[in-house]
Design a protein around this motif. Structure first.
Motif, PDB file in Angstrom:
ATOM      1  N   SER A  60       0.907  -1.192  -0.039  1.00  0.00           N
ATOM      2  CA  SER A  60       0.029   0.011  -0.189  1.00  0.00           C
ATOM      3  C   SER A  60       1.030   1.340   0.158  1.00  0.00           C
ATOM      4  O   SER A  60       2.201   1.098   0.343  1.00  0.00           O
ATOM      5  CB  SER A  60      -1.073  -0.025   1.180  1.00  0.00           C
ATOM      6  OG  SER A  60       0.010   0.440   2.510  1.00  0.00           O
ATOM      7  N   ALA A  61       0.218   2.445  -0.235  1.00  0.00           N
ATOM      8  CA  ALA A  61       1.042   3.725  -0.100  1.00  0.00           C
ATOM      9  C   ALA A  61       1.635   4.161   1.158  1.00  0.00           C
ATOM     10  O   ALA A  61       2.490   4.871   1.282  1.00  0.00           O
ATOM     11  CB  ALA A  61       0.166   4.858  -0.828  1.00  0.00           C
ATOM     12  N   SER A  62       0.877   3.494   1.975  1.00  0.00           N
ATOM     13  CA  SER A  62       1.727   3.621   3.335  1.00  0.00           C
ATOM     14  C   SER A  62       2.655   2.848   4.037  1.00  0.00           C
ATOM     15  O   SER A  62       2.857   2.906   5.274  1.00  0.00           O
ATOM     16  CB  SER A  62       0.262   3.608   4.355  1.00  0.00           C
ATOM     17  OG  SER A  62      -0.393   2.340   4.396  1.00  0.00           O
ATOM     18  N   ASP A  63       3.018   1.797   3.149  1.00  0.00           N
ATOM     19  CA  ASP A  63       4.168   1.008   3.679  1.00  0.00           C
ATOM     20  C   ASP A  63       5.498   1.720   3.968  1.00  0.00           C
ATOM     21  O   ASP A  63       5.820   2.820   3.482  1.00  0.00           O
ATOM     22  CB  ASP A  63       4.652   0.086   2.438  1.00  0.00           C
ATOM     23  CG  ASP A  63       3.661  -1.108   2.287  1.00  0.00           C
ATOM     24  OD1 ASP A  63       2.772  -1.161   3.024  1.00  0.00           O
ATOM     25  OD2 ASP A  63       3.489  -1.638   1.057  1.00  0.00           O
ATOM     26  N   PRO A  64       6.031   1.242   4.942  1.00  0.00           N
ATOM     27  CA  PRO A  64       7.156   2.121   5.683  1.00  0.00           C
ATOM     28  C   PRO A  64       8.315   2.230   4.578  1.00  0.00           C
ATOM     29  O   PRO A  64       8.608   1.503   3.576  1.00  0.00           O
ATOM     30  CB  PRO A  64       7.766   1.161   6.720  1.00  0.00           C
ATOM     31  CG  PRO A  64       6.533   0.328   7.166  1.00  0.00           C
ATOM     32  CD  PRO A  64       5.880   0.235   5.769  1.00  0.00           C
ATOM     33  N   SER A  65       8.921   3.433   4.765  1.00  0.00           N
ATOM     34  CA  SER A  65      10.191   3.631   3.783  1.00  0.00           C
ATOM     35  C   SER A  65      10.923   4.589   4.741  1.00  0.00           C
ATOM     36  O   SER A  65      10.771   5.111   5.744  1.00  0.00           O
ATOM     37  CB  SER A  65       9.729   4.586   2.737  1.00  0.00           C
ATOM     38  OG  SER A  65       9.189   5.879   2.910  1.00  0.00           O
ATOM     39  N   VAL A  66      12.392   4.614   4.134  1.00  0.00           N
ATOM     40  CA  VAL A  66      13.296   5.348   4.692  1.00  0.00           C
ATOM     41  C   VAL A  66      14.185   5.903   3.520  1.00  0.00           C
ATOM     42  O   VAL A  66      14.533   5.336   2.490  1.00  0.00           O
ATOM     43  CB  VAL A  66      14.330   4.577   5.610  1.00  0.00           C
ATOM     44  CG1 VAL A  66      14.754   3.418   4.923  1.00  0.00           C
ATOM     45  CG2 VAL A  66      15.340   5.547   6.490  1.00  0.00           C
ATOM     46  N   ALA A  67      14.651   7.360   3.585  1.00  0.00           N
ATOM     47  CA  ALA A  67      15.348   7.840   2.785  1.00  0.00           C
ATOM     48  C   ALA A  67      16.952   7.738   2.839  1.00  0.00           C
ATOM     49  O   ALA A  67      17.177   7.458   4.288  1.00  0.00           O
ATOM     50  CB  ALA A  67      14.941   9.397   2.465  1.00  0.00           C
ATOM     51  N   PHE A  68      17.594   7.835   2.004  1.00  0.00           N
ATOM     52  CA  PHE A  68      19.077   7.510   2.292  1.00  0.00           C
ATOM     53  C   PHE A  68      19.890   8.559   1.109  1.00  0.00           C
ATOM     54  O   PHE A  68      19.397   9.028   0.220  1.00  0.00           O
ATOM     55  CB  PHE A  68      19.794   6.302   2.180  1.00  0.00           C
ATOM     56  CG  PHE A  68      19.624   5.628   0.786  1.00  0.00           C
ATOM     57  CD1 PHE A  68      20.150   5.995  -0.552  1.00  0.00           C
ATOM     58  CD2 PHE A  68      18.545   4.665   0.432  1.00  0.00           C
ATOM     59  CE1 PHE A  68      20.326   5.555  -1.596  1.00  0.00           C
ATOM     60  CE2 PHE A  68      18.275   4.362  -0.726  1.00  0.00           C
ATOM     61  CZ  PHE A  68      18.974   4.843  -1.964  1.00  0.00           C
ATOM     62  N   ASN A  69      21.185   9.085   1.855  1.00  0.00           N
ATOM     63  CA  ASN A  69      22.051   9.619   0.847  1.00  0.00           C
ATOM     64  C   ASN A  69      23.330   9.125   0.950  1.00  0.00           C
ATOM     65  O   ASN A  69      23.927   9.058   1.991  1.00  0.00           O
ATOM     66  CB  ASN A  69      22.079  11.488   1.289  1.00  0.00           C
ATOM     67  CG  ASN A  69      20.903  12.131   0.856  1.00  0.00           C
ATOM     68  OD1 ASN A  69      20.586  12.314   0.013  1.00  0.00           O
ATOM     69  ND2 ASN A  69      20.054  12.154   2.150  1.00  0.00           N
ATOM     70  N   VAL A  70      24.107   8.670   0.012  1.00  0.00           N
ATOM     71  CA  VAL A  70      25.311   8.087  -0.218  1.00  0.00           C
ATOM     72  C   VAL A  70      26.210   8.974  -0.595  1.00  0.00           C
ATOM     73  O   VAL A  70      26.173   9.306  -1.926  1.00  0.00           O
ATOM     74  CB  VAL A  70      25.297   6.795  -0.802  1.00  0.00           C
ATOM     75  CG1 VAL A  70      26.798   5.940  -0.598  1.00  0.00           C
ATOM     76  CG2 VAL A  70      24.207   5.823  -0.387  1.00  0.00           C
ATOM     77  N   PRO A  71      27.310   9.380   0.042  1.00  0.00           N
ATOM     78  CA  PRO A  71      28.258  10.592  -0.593  1.00  0.00           C
ATOM     79  C   PRO A  71      29.133   9.898  -1.576  1.00  0.00           C
ATOM     80  O   PRO A  71      28.900   8.535  -1.882  1.00  0.00           O
ATOM     81  CB  PRO A  71      29.273  10.700   0.442  1.00  0.00           C
ATOM     82  CG  PRO A  71      29.437   9.592   1.356  1.00  0.00           C
ATOM     83  CD  PRO A  71      27.638   9.088   1.474  1.00  0.00           C
ATOM     84  N   ALA A  72      29.536  10.536  -2.596  1.00  0.00           N
ATOM     85  CA  ALA A  72      30.321  10.153  -3.687  1.00  0.00           C
ATOM     86  C   ALA A  72      31.393   9.357  -3.113  1.00  0.00           C
ATOM     87  O   ALA A  72      32.209   9.659  -2.321  1.00  0.00           O
ATOM     88  CB  ALA A  72      30.873  11.426  -4.563  1.00  0.00           C
TER      89      ALA A  72
END
Length: 264
Positions: free
Chosen positions: A75-87
């Motif tokens: 569903s649209a409410s499934d858990p998520s987490v953002a990430f940023n990986v440096p170069a």
């Protein structure tokens, strides 16, 4: 006049920003699927976790997000987490499921802007025995666009095969499936060690859904040692796997049902 001109400039900048942001949202795509992840207790006093590393070989920061689909329909409410990986850098999660604030068993999607190159993904599913250490396996992250013989993505008119353990007393055996955006329909044939067909079952999955069950629950029959499980997909696409775990040490392993040639 100056005020009108200033407002016009501000409006133009705002619209340009909105226009540039919108395509980024529209072009975020499913880049990799980790078919099964978990942070959950198992049988025989086991507790399974999923460690994950992302390494970015590119020359700019890589930004994206993980989406976790628990057992059942997504569903649209499934858990998520953002990430940023440096170069050139690497980030890690000791337990990616726990990092999302949930427990249980599910499937994991890697979502990136379409122009981004996929990072190197190292996923380890393991039994955490505390002071006694860990035992586990490295799980391949699957490209959902992969096709052809040997691919773990089964599409319409392709056949995949799983093989049951040679000892079903020493090892427990589960079967899992993760469908992709169109869902999946399949015919499952169980064959004994001599090759004779002993069981037939139809199974369907909703889009982007995940299930893992004991082999007997998934198949609707009790397996014998060295039985093979043939999966003929007639609709959509799906990733299927067998998970074998030692009943004494709780050491787990995984096999994907990979596309094999269809022969007359």
């Amino acid at each position: 006049m100056r005020r009108t001109l200033a407002l016009s400039i501000l409006l133009a900048v705002a619209l340009a920003g909105a226009a540039s942001a919108q395509p980024e949202l529209q072009t975020a795509v499913l880049t990799r699927v980790v078919p099964v992840v978990g942070s959950t207790p198992g049988n025989n006093n086991s507790f399974f976790r999923t460690g994950l590393q992302l390494s970015n070989a590119g020359n700019s920061v890589l930004s994206g997000r993980f989406v976790y689909h628990p057992v059942g329909s997504s569903s649209a409410s499934d858990p998520s987490v953002a990430f940023n990986v440096p170069a050139g850098g690497t980030i890690s999660y000791a337990d990616i499921v726990d990092e999302m604030g949930v427990q249980g068993l599910g499937s994991l999607d890697l979502i990136l802007p379409s122009a981004s190159a996929s990072p190197v993904i190292v996923t380890r599913v393991f039994n955490d025995a505390g002071a006694a250490g860990t035992s586990g396996f490295t799980e391949e992250a699957v490209d959902p666009a992969e096709r052809g013989t040997g691919s773990p993505v089964l599409t319409a008119a392709t056949l995949g095969v799983l093989v049951a353990p040679s000892d079903l007393t020493r090892f427990r055996f589960n079967v899992g499936a993760r469908s992709l955006s169109l869902g999946a329909g399949m015919t499952i044939i169980v064959r004994d060690a001599s090759g004779a067909s002993v069981h037939l079952r139809r199974k369907s999955l909703d889009p982007n859904s995940f299930v893992q069950e004991s082999a007997s629950e998934f198949l609707g029959t009790t397996l014998e040692p060295n039985d093979s499980i043939q999966i003929l997909v007639d609709r959509g696409s799906v990733i299927l796997y067998g998970a074998t775990t030692d009943n004494i040490t709780n050491d787990p392993s995984i096999e994907y049902a990979r596309v094999v040639p269809l022969t007359p």
